[in-house]
Design a protein around this motif. Structure first.
Motif, PDB file in Angstrom:
ATOM      1  N   UNK A  29       0.806  -1.210   0.000  1.00 37.25           N
ATOM      2  CA  UNK A  29       0.000   0.000   0.000  1.00 37.25           C
ATOM      3  C   UNK A  29       0.839   1.260   0.000  1.00 37.25           C
ATOM      4  N   UNK A  30       1.940   1.249   0.765  1.00 35.28           N
ATOM      5  CA  UNK A  30       2.826   2.416   0.793  1.00 35.28           C
ATOM      6  C   UNK A  30       3.526   2.597  -0.547  1.00 35.28           C
ATOM      7  N   UNK A  31       3.941   1.497  -1.179  1.00 31.20           N
ATOM      8  CA  UNK A  31       4.583   1.610  -2.498  1.00 31.20           C
ATOM      9  C   UNK A  31       3.619   2.198  -3.524  1.00 31.20           C
ATOM     10  N   UNK A  53      -8.848  -2.143   2.987  1.00 30.76           N
ATOM     11  CA  UNK A  53      -8.614  -0.929   3.776  1.00 30.76           C
ATOM     12  C   UNK A  53      -7.645   0.012   3.066  1.00 30.76           C
ATOM     13  N   UNK A  54      -6.541  -0.533   2.528  1.00 31.83           N
ATOM     14  CA  UNK A  54      -5.583   0.281   1.784  1.00 31.83           C
ATOM     15  C   UNK A  54      -6.215   0.759   0.482  1.00 31.83           C
ATOM     16  N   UNK A 110      -8.297   5.056  -3.042  1.00 31.74           N
ATOM     17  CA  UNK A 110      -9.418   5.590  -3.809  1.00 31.74           C
ATOM     18  C   UNK A 110      -9.874   6.942  -3.258  1.00 31.74           C
ATOM     19  N   UNK A 111      -9.911   7.065  -1.930  1.00 30.81           N
ATOM     20  CA  UNK A 111     -10.269   8.353  -1.328  1.00 30.81           C
ATOM     21  C   UNK A 111      -9.288   9.435  -1.753  1.00 30.81           C
ATOM     22  N   UNK A 112      -8.002   9.094  -1.768  1.00 33.73           N
ATOM     23  CA  UNK A 112      -6.967  10.053  -2.162  1.00 33.73           C
ATOM     24  C   UNK A 112      -7.162  10.503  -3.605  1.00 33.73           C
ATOM     25  N   UNK A 113      -7.356   9.543  -4.517  1.00 42.77           N
ATOM     26  CA  UNK A 113      -7.544   9.893  -5.930  1.00 42.77           C
ATOM     27  C   UNK A 113      -8.799  10.743  -6.128  1.00 42.77           C
ATOM     28  N   UNK A 145      -1.477   2.321   9.272  1.00 46.59           N
ATOM     29  CA  UNK A 145      -1.102   1.006   8.763  1.00 46.59           C
ATOM     30  C   UNK A 145      -0.937   0.031   9.920  1.00 46.59           C
ATOM     31  N   UNK A 146      -0.990  -1.250   9.598  1.00 45.50           N
ATOM     32  CA  UNK A 146      -0.816  -2.269  10.621  1.00 45.50           C
ATOM     33  C   UNK A 146       0.575  -2.172  11.240  1.00 45.50           C
TER      34      UNK A 146
END
Length: 652
Positions: free
Chosen positions: A153-155, A183-184, A189-192, A607-608
């Motif tokens: 997710x971070x990548x 979750x990621x 999607x929220x960011x985009x 993040x976890x």
């Protein structure tokens, strides 16, 4: 005003035509979703727009206008200014798109130096701002880390930061969330969506996930065999899909209503790119086919002002009836579990120094307990990194547990030697996530299936060849395919071969590790139907490891939710999915994109934590909006809500 206009774009690779006359427009601030199965030409369309085609491919016709200029007429030096500066692109696999020998900060600064006047400290400061903007915690520290030090997710968020460095007016996102947890995926999607609305950035979203389309798109284009076959507004498309192909994509979606019944599948597969089509390209897979469909390509036809379709049918294609059963795939619940796991632990030592002394441990699985009854399906769900796959391998003794007990049909496995385990291997088999990586590319399919039978001595009368042919037919393949190699099959066919290999030794238990995560919805429906049929006919028990909640809702009888090596909630599918009590389960379910487009308010931040250094008390408390001092001090004991529903939470 349209920021991008694509007109009759065609891409040829020799005789193959992966893109054959595609046209669409995208306005500033608009999201246009390109939807379809793998092999339809979606990614090749995006690469054609960016002029990043492989060496053997070339644009043979059409026009691509960006902000009034023809991209196909620009010299390569002019395209370098457009790429990143005018049009950004997020590729499907960030692990292969990021440079492994450069730090994250260097890669973002490189894009800033190319597309802005920023240099030195100013560029580094802007890179940190971009990482913060895409939701990466502690951005200044992350600048000096390499891609391998980041989660998937971070990548993906780093890829978005690089794409945004040039302040593009159009962003092409090619399957940006395919391999991400729900979750990621929700965070990305929220960011985009936020960037699109606040900065007026246009978005071309390439996906095969109808839930993502419902959440993000303003308009939808359905692509099949190199052509667009339907174009509509989001509301019109989800209210009444018009093309028979679109209708069948919806009918193939798994959900609770169809549990126990069969999912509608699309027979056959997308035709090869070099196929010559005298008529409609969907003709061989369509049940509404007419004589006209075979003779000439169907013209575009307006359904209403917001929808058009390339089809001869005079009205919208009739919906495919749902065949809902009574949920009878499971046999009667036995009082004795087939698989009984208690306090399972898998710790990997962290070694440092010249003498490689253990200075800590990664607690991948940290006290996990579950029970699986004969003939039932238990779904193990959770984010990547929570220990699901490790737990599955430890149950089969492919990884030796650090502690705990694993009993299969009353037999303790953890104390058995490798030789003692060998005769028990026939009872338990695993279907891995990537069938291509788990099949030997140098062996024919028949030899791959026969290998397990010969090793475990399960060859019955008629010899191995007769059994192999019967197994292939049982999983929906032809017996004469036994002489082919893995590369000659599609992804869905390879997964069927992996299932046939597992069934060859007559197991009682199948552990399925994300067997449908990389498959199109139509192929996924075929595999889920197959698994359901096999369970009914052979009385198999499944431990189904997945993060696809829709698949869980359709296939599973029981659900266990895992977080940081431990089960935090368990119960029947209805109890966990309809009445979740743990905040983590609630956040997981709320993050699933819905085809009705509704977005719930529950958000999971952060993040976890690392399993090498889990938080004190409840492991979920750093991300839980309801956490208090009790949660931070003590790990909650299991609380029962009825005979089968158990939760580890002080707030349940």
């Amino acid at each position: 005003m349209n920021i991008l206009s694509v007109r009759d774009l065609s891409v040829h690779i020799g005789a193959a035509r992966p893109v054959d006359g595609v046209s669409f427009d995208i306005a500033a601030g608009e999201c246009f979703a390109l939807l379809g199965e793998s092999g339809c030409g979606k990614s090749m369309t995006a690469l054609g727009i960016m002029r990043l085609l492989p060496a053997a491919a070339q644009v043979t016709g059409g026009a691509v206008e960006f902000e009034g200029g023809d991209l196909l007429a620009l010299p390569e030096s002019g395209m370098r200014d457009v790429r990143g500066g005018g049009i950004g692109m997020i590729f499907q696999e960030p692990a292969t798109s990021l440079n492994p020998v450069l730090t994250v900060g260097r890669q973002i600064v490189e894009a800033l130096e190319l597309h802005s006047a920023l240099r030195g400290a100013a560029a580094r400061a802007r890179a940190a701002e971009l990482l913060d903007q895409v939701g990466i915690p502690d951005p200044r520290r992350r600048l000096d880390e390499y891609p391998f030090q980041l989660s998937g997710g971070l990548r993906q968020r780093v890829m978005i930061a690089i794409a945004l460095a040039g302040a593009p007016r159009l962003l092409i996102a090619d399957e940006p969330t395919t391999a991400l947890d729900v979750t990621i995926q929700a965070q990305v999607l929220d960011l985009l969506d936020d960037l699109r609305r606040t900065q007026g950035m246009a978005l071309l979203l390439i996906t095969h996930d109808l839930g993502v389309v419902a959440r993000m798109a303003d308009r939808v284009g359905v692509m099949y065999a190199g052509q667009l076959v339907e174009e509509a507004s989001r509301a019109q498309f989800f209210a009444q899909p018009a093309h028979p192909y679109s209708v069948r994509l919806f009918a193939a979606l798994p959900d609770a209503e169809r549990r126990g019944g069969r999912l509608a599948t699309i027979p056959g597969s997308v035709p090869a790119a070099d196929t010559v089509h005298p008529g409609c390209r969907f003709v061989d897979r369509c049940s509404e086919v007419m004589a006209d469909c075979r003779e000439a390509p169907p013209p575009w036809r307006e359904v209403d002002g917001a929808q058009r379709v390339r089809c001869f049918l005079p009205v919208a294609a009739p919906g495919v009836a749902r065949k809902v059963g009574a949920g009878g795939t499971a046999i009667a619940v036995d009082s004795t579990p087939l698989l009984d796991v208690r306090d399972l632990q898998v710790h990997f030592p962290i070694r440092r120094g010249i003498l490689q002394r253990a200075v800590g441990a990664v607690r991948a699985v940290d006290g996990m307990s579950l029970r699986l009854m004969p003939g039932r399906t238990l779904a193990l769900v959770g984010e990547s990194g929570c220990g699901k796959t490790t737990a599955g391998k430890a149950m089969l003794q492919l990884i030796r547990p650090t502690g705990g007990s694993v009993q299969l049909d009353g037999v303790e496995l953890t104390t058995r030697s490798a030789n003692e385990l060998r005769p028990l291997r026939a009872k338990m088999q695993m279907v891995f996530q990537d069938p291509f990586a788990s099949l030997n590319p140098r062996l024919r399919i028949g030899d791959i299936i026969a290998e397990g039978m010969q090793a475990l001595g399960t060859i019955a009368g008629g010899g191995p060849q007769a059994m192999i042919g019967a197994l292939l037919e049982q999983v929906g393949l032809r017996a004469d395919m036994a002489t082919r190699y893995p590369h000659e099959f599609s992804g869905g066919q390879r997964q069927r071969i992996a299932i046939a290999r597992a069934l060859a030794v007559n197991p009682q238990l199948l552990i399925c590790d994300e067997p449908t995560s990389a498959l199109d919805v139509s192929v996924q429906a075929q595999i889920l139907n197959l698994l359901s049929d096999l369970q009914r006919d052979l009385k198999l028990a499944y431990l189904f490891i997945t993060h696809n909640i829709a698949v869980v809702d359709y296939l599973a009888h029981d659900v266990a939710v895992m977080y940081l090596g431990r089960v935090v909630e368990r119960g029947t599918a209805d109890e966990v999915l309809r009445r979740p009590r743990h905040p983590y389960t609630q956040a997981l379910l709320s993050a699933v994109p819905r085809i009705d487009g509704l977005v719930t308010a529950v958000k999971l931040a952060g993040d976890m934590p690392s399993p090498a250094n889990p938080p004190s008390g409840c492991h979920f408390h750093p991300r839980c909006p309801r956490a208090d001092e009790a949660c931070r001090g003590t790990y909650p004991v299991e609380t029962l809500f009825g005979a089968t529903h158990a939760v580890r939470c002080f707030k349940a």
